[in-house]
Design a protein around this motif. Structure first.
Motif, short mmCIF file in Angstrom:
data_model
loop_
_atom_site.label_atom_id
_atom_site.label_comp_id
_atom_site.label_asym_id
_atom_site.label_seq_id
_atom_site.Cartn_x
_atom_site.Cartn_y
_atom_site.Cartn_z
N UNK A 18 -5.57 -8.46 5.47
CA UNK A 18 -4.53 -8.59 6.28
C UNK A 18 -3.74 -7.34 6.32
N UNK A 19 -4.04 -6.49 4.96
CA UNK A 19 -3.15 -5.12 5.14
C UNK A 19 -3.71 -4.13 6.03
N UNK A 20 -5.00 -4.26 6.27
CA UNK A 20 -6.00 -3.50 7.18
C UNK A 20 -5.53 -3.81 8.58
N UNK A 21 -5.45 -4.99 8.85
CA UNK A 21 -4.70 -5.47 10.29
C UNK A 21 -3.20 -4.95 10.33
N UNK A 22 -2.61 -5.04 9.28
CA UNK A 22 -1.05 -4.43 9.73
C UNK A 22 -0.98 -3.04 9.72
N UNK A 23 -1.96 -2.22 9.06
CA UNK A 23 -2.01 -0.79 9.36
C UNK A 23 -2.42 -0.57 10.72
N UNK A 24 -3.39 -1.22 11.41
CA UNK A 24 -3.67 -1.09 12.62
C UNK A 24 -2.80 -1.47 13.51
N UNK A 25 -1.94 -2.59 13.28
CA UNK A 25 -0.97 -2.95 14.07
C UNK A 25 0.39 -2.18 14.03
#
Length: 67
Positions: A18-25
């Motif tokens: 989720x953290x990686x997805x948040x950074x990309x978002x």
């Protein structure tokens, strides 16, 4: 006599954390805001997606903190 069996299950997914997805978002929000403006529909939709991911991280943290 009862027999005890132990099985191990390992689940592997290609999903990012989720953290990686948040950074990309968040990067996408910045890119779209720079390209179309901070109040553009594209940037606003990307920001909503980032906010949902941030909420999901908070929910997961709250759940684990409960235990």
């Amino acid at each position: 006599m009862a027999e005890k069996k132990v099985s191990e299950l390992e689940v592997k997914t290609n999903a990012q954390s989720l953290k990686a997805q948040l950074r990309e978002a968040q990067q996408e929000v910045q890119t779209l805001a720079d390209k179309f403006g901070a109040t553009s529909a594209e940037a606003v939709n990307a920001a909503k997606k980032a906010a949902q991911l941030k909420d999901a991280i908070g929910d997961a943290k709250a759940l684990t903190d409960a235990f």
